[in-house]
Design a protein around this motif. Structure first.
Motif, PDB file in Angstrom:
ATOM      1  N   LYS A 106      -0.089 -17.536 -12.924  1.00  0.00           N
ATOM      2  CA  LYS A 106       0.037 -16.085 -12.898  1.00  0.00           C
ATOM      3  C   LYS A 106      -0.690 -15.495 -11.691  1.00  0.00           C
ATOM      4  O   LYS A 106      -0.211 -14.546 -11.067  1.00  0.00           O
ATOM      5  N   GLU A 107      -1.855 -16.053 -11.365  1.00  0.00           N
ATOM      6  CA  GLU A 107      -2.576 -15.555 -10.196  1.00  0.00           C
ATOM      7  C   GLU A 107      -1.775 -15.774  -8.919  1.00  0.00           C
ATOM      8  O   GLU A 107      -1.665 -14.884  -8.073  1.00  0.00           O
ATOM      9  N   GLN A 108      -1.209 -16.950  -8.773  1.00  0.00           N
ATOM     10  CA  GLN A 108      -0.407 -17.228  -7.580  1.00  0.00           C
ATOM     11  C   GLN A 108       0.839 -16.359  -7.535  1.00  0.00           C
ATOM     12  O   GLN A 108       1.273 -15.919  -6.467  1.00  0.00           O
ATOM     13  N   PHE A 109       1.420 -16.099  -8.713  1.00  0.00           N
ATOM     14  CA  PHE A 109       2.617 -15.251  -8.754  1.00  0.00           C
ATOM     15  C   PHE A 109       2.284 -13.819  -8.332  1.00  0.00           C
ATOM     16  O   PHE A 109       3.034 -13.191  -7.576  1.00  0.00           O
ATOM     17  N   GLU A 110       1.143 -13.290  -8.806  1.00  0.00           N
ATOM     18  CA  GLU A 110       0.767 -11.935  -8.434  1.00  0.00           C
ATOM     19  C   GLU A 110       0.452 -11.836  -6.942  1.00  0.00           C
ATOM     20  O   GLU A 110       0.757 -10.831  -6.303  1.00  0.00           O
ATOM     21  N   LYS A 111      -0.161 -12.882  -6.386  1.00  0.00           N
ATOM     22  CA  LYS A 111      -0.490 -12.848  -4.968  1.00  0.00           C
ATOM     23  C   LYS A 111       0.766 -12.909  -4.104  1.00  0.00           C
ATOM     24  O   LYS A 111       0.849 -12.251  -3.057  1.00  0.00           O
ATOM     25  N   SER A 112       1.739 -13.703  -4.526  1.00  0.00           N
ATOM     26  CA  SER A 112       2.953 -13.867  -3.731  1.00  0.00           C
ATOM     27  C   SER A 112       4.019 -12.833  -4.038  1.00  0.00           C
ATOM     28  O   SER A 112       5.084 -12.856  -3.428  1.00  0.00           O
ATOM     29  N   LYS A 113       3.748 -11.923  -4.970  1.00  0.00           N
ATOM     30  CA  LYS A 113       4.753 -10.921  -5.333  1.00  0.00           C
ATOM     31  C   LYS A 113       4.987  -9.984  -4.150  1.00  0.00           C
ATOM     32  O   LYS A 113       4.063  -9.408  -3.599  1.00  0.00           O
ATOM     33  N   GLY A 114       6.228  -9.801  -3.800  1.00  0.00           N
ATOM     34  CA  GLY A 114       6.592  -8.897  -2.715  1.00  0.00           C
ATOM     35  C   GLY A 114       6.526  -9.500  -1.333  1.00  0.00           C
ATOM     36  O   GLY A 114       6.964  -8.892  -0.368  1.00  0.00           O
ATOM     37  N   LYS A 115       5.952 -10.727  -1.209  1.00  0.00           N
ATOM     38  CA  LYS A 115       5.864 -11.341   0.109  1.00  0.00           C
ATOM     39  C   LYS A 115       7.176 -11.965   0.547  1.00  0.00           C
ATOM     40  O   LYS A 115       7.323 -12.311   1.705  1.00  0.00           O
ATOM     41  N   GLY A 116       8.122 -12.110  -0.381  1.00  0.00           N
ATOM     42  CA  GLY A 116       9.396 -12.721  -0.013  1.00  0.00           C
ATOM     43  C   GLY A 116      10.323 -11.787   0.726  1.00  0.00           C
ATOM     44  O   GLY A 116      11.353 -12.193   1.223  1.00  0.00           O
ATOM     45  N   PHE A 117       9.971 -10.479   0.795  1.00  0.00           N
ATOM     46  CA  PHE A 117      10.832  -9.514   1.446  1.00  0.00           C
ATOM     47  C   PHE A 117      10.128  -9.011   2.693  1.00  0.00           C
ATOM     48  O   PHE A 117       8.971  -8.608   2.645  1.00  0.00           O
ATOM     49  N   SER A 118      10.813  -9.001   3.786  1.00  0.00           N
ATOM     50  CA  SER A 118      10.245  -8.521   5.045  1.00  0.00           C
ATOM     51  C   SER A 118      10.546  -7.039   5.193  1.00  0.00           C
ATOM     52  O   SER A 118      11.676  -6.592   4.993  1.00  0.00           O
ATOM     53  N   SER A 119       9.521  -6.258   5.502  1.00  0.00           N
ATOM     54  CA  SER A 119       9.692  -4.825   5.662  1.00  0.00           C
ATOM     55  C   SER A 119      10.413  -4.539   6.973  1.00  0.00           C
ATOM     56  O   SER A 119      10.108  -5.117   8.011  1.00  0.00           O
ATOM     57  N   VAL A 120      11.373  -3.604   6.921  1.00  0.00           N
ATOM     58  CA  VAL A 120      12.164  -3.243   8.091  1.00  0.00           C
ATOM     59  C   VAL A 120      11.646  -1.915   8.616  1.00  0.00           C
ATOM     60  O   VAL A 120      11.499  -0.948   7.862  1.00  0.00           O
ATOM     61  N   ALA A 121      11.350  -1.873   9.896  1.00  0.00           N
ATOM     62  CA  ALA A 121      10.827  -0.644  10.492  1.00  0.00           C
ATOM     63  C   ALA A 121      11.922   0.412  10.539  1.00  0.00           C
ATOM     64  O   ALA A 121      13.100   0.116  10.741  1.00  0.00           O
ATOM     65  N   ASP A 122      11.512   1.699  10.348  1.00  0.00           N
ATOM     66  CA  ASP A 122      12.453   2.812  10.395  1.00  0.00           C
ATOM     67  C   ASP A 122      12.739   3.146  11.859  1.00  0.00           C
ATOM     68  O   ASP A 122      11.944   3.820  12.530  1.00  0.00           O
ATOM     69  N   THR A 123      13.861   2.687  12.335  1.00  0.00           N
ATOM     70  CA  THR A 123      14.271   3.004  13.697  1.00  0.00           C
ATOM     71  C   THR A 123      14.850   4.420  13.736  1.00  0.00           C
ATOM     72  O   THR A 123      15.227   4.975  12.688  1.00  0.00           O
ATOM     73  N   PRO A 124      14.928   5.040  14.904  1.00  0.00           N
ATOM     74  CA  PRO A 124      15.525   6.387  14.985  1.00  0.00           C
ATOM     75  C   PRO A 124      16.942   6.438  14.429  1.00  0.00           C
ATOM     76  O   PRO A 124      17.326   7.414  13.796  1.00  0.00           O
ATOM     77  N   GLU A 125      17.723   5.379  14.635  1.00  0.00           N
ATOM     78  CA  GLU A 125      19.095   5.363  14.119  1.00  0.00           C
ATOM     79  C   GLU A 125      19.100   5.345  12.600  1.00  0.00           C
ATOM     80  O   GLU A 125      19.887   6.065  11.957  1.00  0.00           O
ATOM     81  N   GLN A 126      18.215   4.545  11.995  1.00  0.00           N
ATOM     82  CA  GLN A 126      18.146   4.498  10.536  1.00  0.00           C
ATOM     83  C   GLN A 126      17.661   5.820   9.963  1.00  0.00           C
ATOM     84  O   GLN A 126      18.141   6.283   8.923  1.00  0.00           O
ATOM     85  N   GLN A 127      16.701   6.453  10.621  1.00  0.00           N
ATOM     86  CA  GLN A 127      16.231   7.756  10.152  1.00  0.00           C
ATOM     87  C   GLN A 127      17.347   8.793  10.229  1.00  0.00           C
ATOM     88  O   GLN A 127      17.479   9.639   9.340  1.00  0.00           O
ATOM     89  N   ARG A 128      18.155   8.733  11.299  1.00  0.00           N
ATOM     90  CA  ARG A 128      19.258   9.682  11.422  1.00  0.00           C
ATOM     91  C   ARG A 128      20.295   9.482  10.323  1.00  0.00           C
ATOM     92  O   ARG A 128      20.755  10.455   9.701  1.00  0.00           O
ATOM     93  N   LEU A 129      20.644   8.217  10.035  1.00  0.00           N
ATOM     94  CA  LEU A 129      21.610   7.939   8.970  1.00  0.00           C
ATOM     95  C   LEU A 129      21.065   8.366   7.618  1.00  0.00           C
ATOM     96  O   LEU A 129      21.807   8.907   6.779  1.00  0.00           O
ATOM     97  N   LYS A 130      19.779   8.135   7.396  1.00  0.00           N
ATOM     98  CA  LYS A 130      19.169   8.539   6.129  1.00  0.00           C
ATOM     99  C   LYS A 130      19.209  10.054   5.963  1.00  0.00           C
ATOM    100  O   LYS A 130      19.499  10.567   4.882  1.00  0.00           O
ATOM    101  N   LYS A 131      18.943  10.785   7.047  1.00  0.00           N
ATOM    102  CA  LYS A 131      18.972  12.241   6.983  1.00  0.00           C
ATOM    103  C   LYS A 131      20.376  12.756   6.716  1.00  0.00           C
ATOM    104  O   LYS A 131      20.573  13.707   5.942  1.00  0.00           O
TER     105      LYS A 131
END
Length: 235
Positions: free
Chosen positions: A87-112
């Motif tokens: 359980k400790e290892q699972f909590e530590k590794s939770k969310g590490k499998g997904f890489s965060s994508v930076a908000d580029t100007p194009e993505q911000q424009r599409l989101k808006k």
């Protein structure tokens, strides 16, 4: 010096010597410890440096330990520790499998844009429910519809149209007894050089600018400016 046989303790001469299991044997003395069957280098099996045949080769057995209360307690404790560590290892590794994508100007424009479309759709649905299912009053298209969203009403839909080229305001003509028109639809000014009016207002001192626009004064408010020609009719 010739060695002694491990079985009979007599001298082993080279012609009858068998070297196996770190010992020397006569060919006739190299036999199974149980059945005395004569063995050779292909069919013997050694155990504790003694030769055996395949049938009498000693089988190793392991001592079975009974499940005492202490052993059961240790087993349960080991199992719990394994689950806690997992359980400790699972909590530590939770969310590490997904890489965060930076908000580029194009993505911000599409989101808006998506947020703006959602707001427009929400207001349209709200107006339909507010009208009780009646068909909305149809208004003619604005001549400036090609440059962006037509300002059909004064409600703010959080829409940012593409900026259009700056158009010079037409010079206000001197007061004269021009043509008179009556508004047939409500109109909300989109630019500073335009004028707002309501259905039924009388527009005086009207001068034609081009096929789609006029210049006049709203008799009710006294404001002067440009107005779409398809929103009024001659009196």
């Amino acid at each position: 010096m010739n060695p002694l046989c491990s079985r009979c303790n007599h001298i082993v001469y080279p012609t009858e010597k068998v070297n196996c299991l770190d010992k020397y044997w006569h060919k006739g003395c190299f036999t199974c410890e149980v059945c005395k069957m004569t063995l050779n280098m292909k069919n013997y099996k050694g155990f504790e440096k003694r030769p055996y045949c395949n049938a009498h080769y000693p089988k190793q057995s392991f001592t079975q330990v009974p499940d005492t209360p202490e052993n059961l307690r240790l087993k349960e404790q080991t199992k719990n520790q394994s689950q806690v560590r997992y359980k400790e290892q699972f909590e530590k590794s939770k969310g590490k499998g997904f890489s965060s994508v930076a908000d580029t100007p194009e993505q911000q424009r599409l989101k808006k844009i998506q947020e703006q479309f959602s707001m427009v759709k929400y207001h349209e649905e709200h107006e339909k429910r507010k009208a009780g299912g009646d068909a909305p009053h149809h208004q003619p298209s604005n001549p400036r519809a090609g440059a962006g969203q037509p300002p059909a009403s004064c409600q703010n839909y959080n829409y940012e149209p593409t900026p259009e080229p700056v158009r010079q305001a037409a010079a206000a003509p001197p007061p004269s007894a021009g043509k008179r028109y009556r508004a047939v639809y409500d109109y909300c000014a989109a630019d500073d050089d335009e004028v707002s009016f309501m259905d039924g207002d009388v527009i005086v001192d009207v001068q034609q600018i081009d096929e789609g626009w006029m210049y006049g004064r709203v008799e009710r408010t006294g404001q002067m400016g440009m107005l779409p020609a398809n929103y009024v009719e001659a009196i």
